[in-house]
Each structure stands twice: as structure tokens, then as C-alpha cells.
Design an enzyme around this catalytic site. Structure first.
Site, PDB file in Angstrom:
ATOM      1  N   TYR A  25      39.226  57.982  43.768  1.00 40.86           N
ATOM      2  CA  TYR A  25      37.906  58.558  43.444  1.00 40.86           C
ATOM      3  C   TYR A  25      38.092  60.012  43.019  1.00 40.86           C
ATOM      4  O   TYR A  25      37.954  60.929  43.839  1.00 40.86           O
ATOM      5  CB  TYR A  25      36.976  58.498  44.658  1.00 40.86           C
ATOM      6  N   TRP A  31      26.655  60.833  48.029  1.00 40.28           N
ATOM      7  CA  TRP A  31      26.465  60.916  49.487  1.00 40.28           C
ATOM      8  C   TRP A  31      27.741  61.368  50.176  1.00 40.28           C
ATOM      9  O   TRP A  31      27.683  61.946  51.261  1.00 40.28           O
ATOM     10  CB  TRP A  31      25.824  59.668  50.070  1.00 40.28           C
ATOM     11  N   TYR A  81      40.019  56.352  37.213  1.00 38.73           N
ATOM     12  CA  TYR A  81      38.842  55.662  37.767  1.00 38.73           C
ATOM     13  C   TYR A  81      38.096  54.927  36.664  1.00 38.73           C
ATOM     14  O   TYR A  81      37.966  55.428  35.542  1.00 38.73           O
ATOM     15  CB  TYR A  81      37.898  56.679  38.422  1.00 38.73           C
ATOM     16  N   GLN A 108      22.302  57.404  44.730  1.00 40.01           N
ATOM     17  CA  GLN A 108      22.946  56.951  45.971  1.00 40.01           C
ATOM     18  C   GLN A 108      22.073  57.357  47.153  1.00 40.01           C
ATOM     19  O   GLN A 108      21.141  58.150  46.983  1.00 40.01           O
ATOM     20  CB  GLN A 108      24.358  57.555  46.096  1.00 40.01           C
ATOM     21  N   GLY A 175      25.383  52.455  47.898  1.00 40.37           N
ATOM     22  CA  GLY A 175      26.557  53.031  48.553  1.00 40.37           C
ATOM     23  C   GLY A 175      27.326  51.982  49.343  1.00 40.37           C
ATOM     24  O   GLY A 175      28.463  52.207  49.726  1.00 40.37           O
ATOM     25  N   ASP A 177      28.401  48.960  48.458  1.00 35.21           N
ATOM     26  CA  ASP A 177      28.540  48.247  47.192  1.00 35.21           C
ATOM     27  C   ASP A 177      28.506  46.720  47.259  1.00 35.21           C
ATOM     28  O   ASP A 177      27.652  46.082  46.697  1.00 35.21           O
ATOM     29  CB  ASP A 177      29.857  48.659  46.522  1.00 35.21           C
ATOM     30  N   ARG A 209      39.265  45.259  48.370  1.00 36.07           N
ATOM     31  CA  ARG A 209      38.349  45.742  47.336  1.00 36.07           C
ATOM     32  C   ARG A 209      37.412  44.618  46.891  1.00 36.07           C
ATOM     33  O   ARG A 209      37.663  43.444  47.140  1.00 36.07           O
ATOM     34  CB  ARG A 209      39.155  46.249  46.121  1.00 36.07           C
ATOM     35  N   TYR A 357      36.029  46.058  52.153  1.00 37.38           N
ATOM     36  CA  TYR A 357      35.112  47.126  51.744  1.00 37.38           C
ATOM     37  C   TYR A 357      33.815  47.092  52.554  1.00 37.38           C
ATOM     38  O   TYR A 357      33.851  47.352  53.745  1.00 37.38           O
ATOM     39  CB  TYR A 357      34.898  46.991  50.237  1.00 37.38           C
ATOM     40  N   GLU A 401      39.587  55.453  54.655  1.00 37.01           N
ATOM     41  CA  GLU A 401      38.265  55.257  54.050  1.00 37.01           C
ATOM     42  C   GLU A 401      37.395  54.393  54.963  1.00 37.01           C
ATOM     43  O   GLU A 401      36.233  54.678  55.204  1.00 37.01           O
ATOM     44  CB  GLU A 401      38.445  54.586  52.676  1.00 37.01           C
TER      45      GLU A 401
HETATM   46  C1  DGY Z   1      33.531  52.425  43.690  1.00 34.42           C
HETATM   47  O1  DGY Z   1      33.948  52.626  42.535  1.00 34.42           O
HETATM   48  O2  DGY Z   1      34.041  51.574  44.434  1.00 34.42           O
HETATM   49  C2  DGY Z   1      32.430  53.271  44.196  1.00 34.42           C
HETATM   50  O3  DGY Z   1      32.096  52.905  45.489  1.00 34.42           O
HETATM   51  C3  DGY Z   1      31.201  53.215  43.331  1.00 34.42           C
HETATM   52  O4  DGY Z   1      30.327  54.238  43.759  1.00 34.42           O
END
Ligand code: DGY
Length: 429
Positions: A25, A31, A81, A108, A175, A177, A209, A357, A401
């Protein structure tokens, strides 16, 4: 561990804003920035306010989206990204003319007003010196009109009929996801057929993921938003994904209460009244999101009107939001089921996946918000239990994370800013 947590923030600092973690990221997230500011506040108040200043640099001004604050702020280019700024296509959109950074086109969870209040109270508390107090006061004065504009954006564009429940138009906006709560409404969203290349799988194992199918629908919705030129009225009429997300609704509700308090304190009387009226509406309307089956609030498909009967940690934010039911019994039940609670999805639910996730892992900042709500509601011992579980995770899984609620293993990105910040905030409070 305190020094390690501070070092993570310094390492992820890009000269005024903090990336969540390098590589995975590489920009400033909405957020994340607020939670991260709380961490900075414990050892560098000036830097903490800078985090929020950078975020609000990207706020859209004028036009139908006046006050909009994006999920991602692309302050400098990076190719690690997907999707980057060209994909979102917001350049030249109405409201972006005066801003100095490129952004995505969805928002968000609006934590900021609550965070600003906590930072201000900390900075002007009995243990602080006058210089820090002065710094905090001027920062709040500067940010307050921006916060008001942002809350009014949520209410004006996402609840124009004043129902009390704002609508979310993209799972990334929540947020949370790939929560299983979104599976049913997402199934009506077409999968994109255009080519694109994910970058997240170059940083984190695919088992942790979201799936390819999920990304296909995310890209479809991103492109759909751009095709509507980000026009709020068209989006609410046409967007195939519309959800009353209990996470956003709860966080907005708490932030609006805190914003009313700040507005009253700083003499913004009319703004305070305007926001307070919306808080009242939500307080009544949220009753429609109660699940008898799970004994907690859940989200609702705004397209069909059906409750999304998936128990998520977002539904445990009721006490944090100031909703009236007693949050204690359900949190106790959750804690009895998973050794390293609280998971993002209840482990007894069919969508639960402990590694993937937002489908099961524990997120420390959510635990922090839930514990804060429990403490506010008089459940001090329970709040302490949530915190103890979180401390075990910091010790076992470092500043990851997110974490496996069954083994306590750290998952996803490493050296993660909001996890380090949550730790710093917690040990300082
Ligand atoms: C991602 O790319 O996984 C982010 O959480 C999107 O905001």
C-alpha cells in the site's frame, strides 16, 4: 515493543503522511491515516496533525461531491499497487480542480472527527504543556470546517431522502473489503471482462487476499463509477451495488456525535445543529438493522431491502456508535468461540475463513474501537478482556496487518502502520 512500533511509523513516513506498509500500500489511505495519527500523537503531536492535514489536502471542493474525502490519496506515483490513479480516472472531475493530489473515487469509514476529538483531548489534557495545547487547538480550528463538509457529503449524497441510513456503493468503501456480508449483493454485480493486473499478490500470499472473482467485481464497480462521472444522484439511481453497511453507519454515527461536541466547543452552532439532526435520524433508523438471529446489528442490501444475516465485527461497534442495545452478551459469546478474538466474521458463520483478509482475521484497530465502546457502555471488564486478547496478538504476531483468530499468527502485510499506532495509543491510554 514501544520503540519498535514508533520505528514502524517512522519507516512508513513519507514526509508528512504515512503509508500503511511499504510496497503493498504505497499511498495514503483514508481511515488508516486517522488511526495512524493516534499513534503519532503519543510521541510527536505535530506530526500527528500533519497526517490529517495531508489527508484533507485531497478533499474535493465544490460541485456535487463537495466535502468528499477519498479512500486513497496518491500523493506520489508508484507502480506497486493496483488500481492506481489512472484507473480511477478522477482527474478533472468536478470538485478536484483546487486539490493538490490525485485520489480514488470512493470514500472510507469516516473515523476522523472521533480521532480529532481524542487527539485534541489528549493534547489539551492535564499532562500536556501549553505549546502542545496551542498546537492542538489551532489544528482543530483548521480541520473543523473540513470535517463538517465531509459529514455533510455523506448525508447529502448517500442519504438524500433523510432515511437515517447512508448507503455504501463499493465494498472497498466499507474498508472491510471482502467481508462475506457483501457476497449476496455482490453476486448481482457483473465481473469485468477487461484485462487488468493485480499487484497485491506480489506482496502477500494469495491465501490471505481476496479472490480473482472479487477483484473482477471491484474493477467493474470502479469503472461504473467513472462512467457516471462520479455523479452522486446517478450512482444512487443506477449503481448495482448498494448496501447499508453497519460499519460505516456506526463509525459515522460516533464521529458525528464527536463532531457535534467539537462544533459546540468551537462555536459552530448551526453546523452542530445540522449534524445533530442526522444523528437523531440514525439513532431511530438503525433499529431496522437488528438481527434477532445473531443478536447484533448487521448490514442490509439497499437494493432488495433484505438484511445481510452475516455476523461481522462491524456489528459489534453498536456501543461505540452509542446505539441503545446492550453490546455485552454478544461480545462475550464471540470471545468464547475464538481464542484470539474478535474475528472480523463470527467463526460459527458459514462465510468464516480465518486467513483471508476481512473474512475472518482479527484487525486490531477494530478491537480498539469495540473496546472503547464497551468501556463507554460500562462494560469495563469486557473491554479489558478484548484488550488482553489484542495484547496477546501483538506479542505473537508482531505488528501485522491482521491475525489468524485461531492460531494468533500474524497475516498480510508486515510492519503495519495502523497496527503499530493502535498499540501505541493503547499503551498510552
Ligand atoms: C486493497 O487494495 O486491498 C485496499 O484494501 C483497498 O482499499
Amino acid at each position: 515493543m514501544q520503540e519498535q512500533a514508533r520505528a514502524i511509523l517512522r519507516h512508513n513516513d513519507r514526509g508528512g503522511y504515512t503509508v500503511p506498509t511499504a510496497g503493498l500500500y504505497p499511498f495514503q489511505w483514508n481511515w488508516d491515516a486517522s488511526v495512524t495519527a493516534l499513534g503519532w500523537m503519543t510521541f510527536d503531536p505535530a506530526r500527528a496533525w500533519e497526517e490529517l492535514r495531508w489527508l484533507f489536502k485531497g478533499q474535493w471542493r465544490g460541485g456535487p461531491n463537495d466535502g468528499f474525502l477519498a479512500q486513497i490519496h496518491f500523493h506520489v506515483p508508484s507502480d506497486t499497487y493496483f488500481p492506481g490513479p489512472d484507473e480511477w480516472g478522477t482527474d478533472g472531475a468536478s470538485g478536484t480542480e483546487q486539490i493538490g493530489t490525485r485520489t480514488s473515487s470512493i470514500s472510507q469509514p469516516p473515523l476522523h472527527a472521533s480521532i480529532v476529538r481524542w487527539m485534541w483531548e489528549r493534547g489539551t489534557g492535564p499532562d500536556q504543556d501549553a505549546a502542545v495545547g496551542g498546537l492542538c487547538e489551532s489544528a482543530v480550528r483548521e480541520l473543523l470546517p473540513r470535517l463538517v463538509a465531509h459529514h455533510l457529503w455523506w448525508y447529502r449524497t448517500r442519504d438524500p431522502q433523510r432515511t437515517g441510513l447512508v448507503v455504501n456503493i463499493h465494498p472497498w468503501e466499507s474498508g472491510m473489503d471482502n467481508s462475506p456480508a457483501w457476497d449476496a449483493p455482490l453476486s448481482r454485480v457483473p465481473r469485468t471482462t477487461r484485462p487488468y493486473e493485480r499487484r497485491d499478490l506480489g506482496h502477500v500470499d494469495a491465501s490471505m487476499r481476496p479472490s480473482r472473482e472479487f477483484y473482477d467485481r471491484m474493477v467493474y464497480l470502479m469503472d461504473f463509477n467513472r462512467a457516471q462521472r462520479f455523479e452522486p444522484e446517478a450512482l444512487l439511481r443506477l449503481c448495482p451495488y448498494q448496501v447499508h453497511d453497519i460499519g460505516i453507519i456506526s463509525i459515522l454515527q460516533r464521529a458525528s456525535r464527536d463532531l457535534v461536541h467539537l462544533c459546540q466547543t468551537f462555536g459552530l452552532v448551526a453546523e452542530a445543529a445540522q449534524i445533530a439532526a442526522r444523528v437523531e435520524l440514525t439513532q431511530r433508523a438503525v433499529q431496522a438493522l437488528w438481527s434477532d438471529r445473531w443478536q447484533q446489528y448487521v448490514s442490509r442490501d439497499a437494493g432488495t431491502g433484505e438484511l445481510l444475516e452475516v455476523p461481522c465485527s462491524a456489528g459489534l461497534l453498536a456501543a461505540y456508535a452509542g446505539f441503545e442495545n446492550d453490546a455485552g452478551p454478544t461480545v462475550r459469546a464471540w470471545l468464547a468461540e475464538t481464542p484470539f478474538g474478535l474475528p472480523s466474521t463470527r467463526s460459527t458463520c458459514s462465510g468464516f475463513e480465518p486467513l483471508r483478509y476481512w473474512r475472518g482475521p482479527v484487525w486490531q484497530h477494530i478491537n480498539m474501537l469495540i473496546a472503547r465502546g464497551l468501556a463507554d457502555q460500562g462494560h469495563g471488564a469486557l473491554a479489558q478482556e478484548v484488550r488482553t486478547r489484542s495484547e496477546q496478538l501483538f506479542a505473537r504476531g508482531g505488528f501485522s496487518e491482521y491475525y489468524d483468530p485461531l492460531s494468533g499468527k500474524g497475516l498480510g502485510g508486515k510492519s503495519f502502520s495502523w497496527t503499530a499506532a493502535t498499540y501505541l495509543h493503547w499503551i498510552a491510554s
